[in-house]
Design a protein around this motif. Structure first.
Motif, PDB file in Angstrom:
ATOM      1  N   VAL A 261      -0.263  -5.897  -5.896  1.00 19.61           N
ATOM      2  CA  VAL A 261       1.076  -6.027  -6.039  1.00 19.61           C
ATOM      3  C   VAL A 261       1.793  -4.599  -6.976  1.00 19.61           C
ATOM      4  O   VAL A 261       1.178  -4.688  -7.993  1.00 19.61           O
ATOM      5  N   PRO A 262       2.464  -4.018  -6.294  1.00 18.91           N
ATOM      6  CA  PRO A 262       3.113  -2.655  -7.124  1.00 18.91           C
ATOM      7  C   PRO A 262       3.905  -3.435  -8.350  1.00 18.91           C
ATOM      8  O   PRO A 262       4.591  -4.347  -7.893  1.00 18.91           O
ATOM      9  N   ALA A 263       3.978  -2.594  -9.131  1.00 18.44           N
ATOM     10  CA  ALA A 263       4.872  -2.804 -10.297  1.00 18.44           C
ATOM     11  C   ALA A 263       6.453  -2.644  -9.955  1.00 18.44           C
ATOM     12  O   ALA A 263       7.360  -3.348 -10.533  1.00 18.44           O
ATOM     13  N   CYS A 264       6.717  -2.034  -8.834  1.00 16.95           N
ATOM     14  CA  CYS A 264       8.195  -2.103  -8.232  1.00 16.95           C
ATOM     15  C   CYS A 264       8.591  -3.381  -7.660  1.00 16.95           C
ATOM     16  O   CYS A 264       9.745  -3.156  -7.244  1.00 16.95           O
ATOM     17  N   LYS A 265       7.942  -4.087  -7.111  1.00 16.40           N
ATOM     18  CA  LYS A 265       8.198  -5.473  -6.630  1.00 16.40           C
ATOM     19  C   LYS A 265       9.286  -6.154  -7.535  1.00 16.40           C
ATOM     20  O   LYS A 265       8.923  -6.464  -8.578  1.00 16.40           O
ATOM     21  N   PRO A 266      10.432  -6.374  -7.061  1.00 16.85           N
ATOM     22  CA  PRO A 266      11.390  -7.099  -7.732  1.00 16.85           C
ATOM     23  C   PRO A 266      11.154  -8.504  -7.811  1.00 16.85           C
ATOM     24  O   PRO A 266      10.500  -8.953  -6.991  1.00 16.85           O
TER      25      PRO A 266
ATOM     26  N   ALA B 117       0.758  -1.232  -0.085  1.00 13.13           N
ATOM     27  CA  ALA B 117       0.115   0.183   0.073  1.00 13.13           C
ATOM     28  C   ALA B 117       1.074   1.245  -0.041  1.00 13.13           C
ATOM     29  O   ALA B 117       0.471   2.499  -0.424  1.00 13.13           O
ATOM     30  N   ILE B 118       1.969   1.288   0.749  1.00 16.46           N
ATOM     31  CA  ILE B 118       2.683   2.428   0.694  1.00 16.46           C
ATOM     32  C   ILE B 118       3.486   2.609  -0.677  1.00 16.46           C
ATOM     33  O   ILE B 118       3.554   3.722  -1.222  1.00 16.46           O
ATOM     34  N   CYS B 119       3.999   1.589  -1.228  1.00 17.50           N
ATOM     35  CA  CYS B 119       4.479   1.643  -2.568  1.00 17.50           C
ATOM     36  C   CYS B 119       3.427   2.237  -3.567  1.00 17.50           C
ATOM     37  O   CYS B 119       3.892   3.037  -4.262  1.00 17.50           O
ATOM     38  N   ASN B 120       2.322   1.796  -3.526  1.00 18.42           N
ATOM     39  CA  ASN B 120       1.271   2.241  -4.421  1.00 18.42           C
ATOM     40  C   ASN B 120       0.835   3.646  -4.278  1.00 18.42           C
ATOM     41  O   ASN B 120       0.563   4.187  -5.157  1.00 18.42           O
ATOM     42  N   ALA B 121       0.873   4.160  -2.980  1.00 20.82           N
ATOM     43  CA  ALA B 121       0.664   5.365  -2.749  1.00 20.82           C
ATOM     44  C   ALA B 121       1.613   6.321  -3.182  1.00 20.82           C
ATOM     45  O   ALA B 121       1.458   7.498  -3.528  1.00 20.82           O
ATOM     46  N   VAL B 122       2.778   6.114  -3.092  1.00 22.03           N
ATOM     47  CA  VAL B 122       3.839   6.743  -3.435  1.00 22.03           C
ATOM     48  C   VAL B 122       3.776   7.026  -4.898  1.00 22.03           C
ATOM     49  O   VAL B 122       4.115   8.177  -5.494  1.00 22.03           O
ATOM     50  N   ARG B 123       3.609   5.952  -5.852  1.00 20.53           N
ATOM     51  CA  ARG B 123       3.208   6.136  -6.994  1.00 20.53           C
ATOM     52  C   ARG B 123       2.195   7.111  -7.407  1.00 20.53           C
ATOM     53  O   ARG B 123       2.329   7.914  -8.366  1.00 20.53           O
TER      54      ARG B 123
END
Length: 449
Positions: free
Chosen positions: A321-326, A34-40
């Protein structure tokens, strides 16, 4: 993705460059996503810092990181980590390079429940009476609590695990599940149904609050044990809100879940949680802390966000799942093929061993011989499972351990069963848990020279 979180661009606002926000988390938690998606969605660049992609080196007196970030939001679940000090050490290396929200030194102080209570008490924040000692004799003979009941709880832990109510006459252990334990005054709120309050603090404000009611025949209110939640954001008394902010401030936390209880009109801080979950709070309040944490990180690094956008995003808990997940391994250029027998490398931390393994699409789980597991230092045992044996009648109980297996250039972590394979041709059997994504060519066999 929902409408509220679908907008946003990859650039900052007002001609400022986008901030690269690293979210340090080795778990697939909905909060990290959720934090990653919010940053985006706020127009900046999230970077999920995981074991699969994070690395650092020191060369010619310079400290370097790949990927490089402008700020780090620490979401390491150290209370559940097998080696929490190792994880905190990784967070420490980022502190040397850039700002870190909830930095490791702060997280350590806050995650120890008695230690954080001591810090709060010394600062004048009201907390329940408590007592800690480190031997069976001293914890039972020196108890300074005056109430008839106390809570016996782990000094480090989550979800109310292994907590119990004890009386003054009960004999207790200085440990719970091999961790230090202490006694905390049991505060009776005088209500028919036990409840406490969780306030979520980000920066200098409470972004949401909920009541947590204990389920039937239970005194713990944790959502993880079935506690029911109710919105309390608008009704949170100013004194409780002030104590929540003060508790986070005293512990130097940038964001935290603060648990409170009220007795006879007086509020007490029970615990302060560094990595409090979002699910229960969102269920109760319809408020996600993720955009508020993202905003704090972006602004702390010098970026800008639209406050109205933060408010809109907080109405959605986007844990997709955010796009930045490696990815665990680079995508293969073609189909992966594995032979009926294959030379593989197995490892579990102590060392690695190269062995010939047999592929078995009929086996659900990978298994490893006791001797090889001992050689590579596999353990601890994470669970047990009953399996059918092809050479014996009935079902056998086998312990499970996590091991890393390298096939070609690809590493995978699997939970393998331990068994005596000394009477078999191959010390490792590759099951469907590892073979998924491979094509098994039964005509292909590894050289056994």
């Amino acid at each position: 993705m929902t409408e509220a979180s679908d907008a946003g661009s990859s650039t900052g606002t007002d001609d400022t460059p986008p901030v690269r926000v690293g979210v340090l988390s080795f778990h697939n938690s909905k909060e990290t996503k959720a934090i990653c998606n919010a940053v985006r969605a706020l127009g900046h660049e999230p970077v999920w810092l995981r074991e699969e992609n994070a690395r650092s080196w020191i060369g010619a007196g310079s400290l370097c990181f790949d990927p490089d970030v402008d700020i780090v939001a620490n979401r390491l679940l150290t209370t559940k980590a097998a080696q929490p000090l190792d994880d905190l050490g990784i967070a420490t290396m980022y502190v040397a390079s850039c700002p870190v929200l909830n930095p490791p030194a702060v997280a350590v102080r806050a995650m120890h429940k008695y230690g954080s209570a001591a810090t709060l008490a010394a600062a004048g924040v009201p907390v329940p009476d408590a007592y800690i000692a480190f031997t069976h004799r001293t914890i039972n003979e020196g108890n300074r609590l005056t109430g008839e009941k106390a809570v016996h709880k782990s000094a480090i832990g989550t979800h109310g695990a292994r907590m119990s109510i004890v009386s003054a006459a009960d004999v207790v252990s200085p440990h719970i599940d091999r961790r230090r334990a202490f006694l905390q005054e049991f505060i009776d709120t005088g209500t028919e149904r036990p409840f406490d309050v969780r306030a979520y603090v980000v920066g200098d404000r409470v972004v949401g609050a909920m009541k947590r009611y204990a389920p039937a025949d239970e005194w713990r209110t944790n959502v993880a044990v079935g506690g029911e939640v109710e919105d309390f954001t608008a009704d949170l008394p100013e004194e409780a809100a002030r104590l929540s902010r003060e508790a986070a401030d005293v512990l130097d936390l940038d964001y935290a879940g603060v648990d409170l209880l009220c007795r006879d009109g007086a509020w007490y801080v029970l615990e302060v949680n560094v990595t409090a979950g979002f699910k229960g709070l969102f269920e109760a309040t319809g408020i996600s802390p993720a955009p508020h944490i993202a905003r704090l990180a972006i602004e702390r690094a010098g970026g800008r966000v639209d406050p109205d956008r933060v408010t809109a995003l907080s109405t959605v808990l986007d844990d997709s799942v955010p796009a930045c997940k490696p990815s665990l391994t680079p995508e293969p250029e073609g189909p992966l093929t594995i032979g009926y027998t294959e030379r593989v490398t197995v490892s579990a931390g102590r060392q690695s061993a190269a062995v010939i393994a047999k592929s078995d699409t009929g086996a659900q789980r990978t298994s490893i011989d006791f001797d090889i597991a001992a050689e590579i230092g596999a353990g601890p045992i994470v669970d047990t499972v009953y399996v059918k044996s092809g050479s014996r009648t009935g079902r056998q109980k086998r312990p499970l351990v996590e091991i890393d297996v390298k096939v070609g250039d690809r590493w995978q972590t699997v939970t393998a069963s331990l068994e005596n394979r000394s009477h078999m041709n191959y010390p490792v059997l590759l099951g469907r848990d590892l073979l998924d994504g491979y094509h098994v060519d039964v005509t292909k066999r590894a050289s056994e020279e």
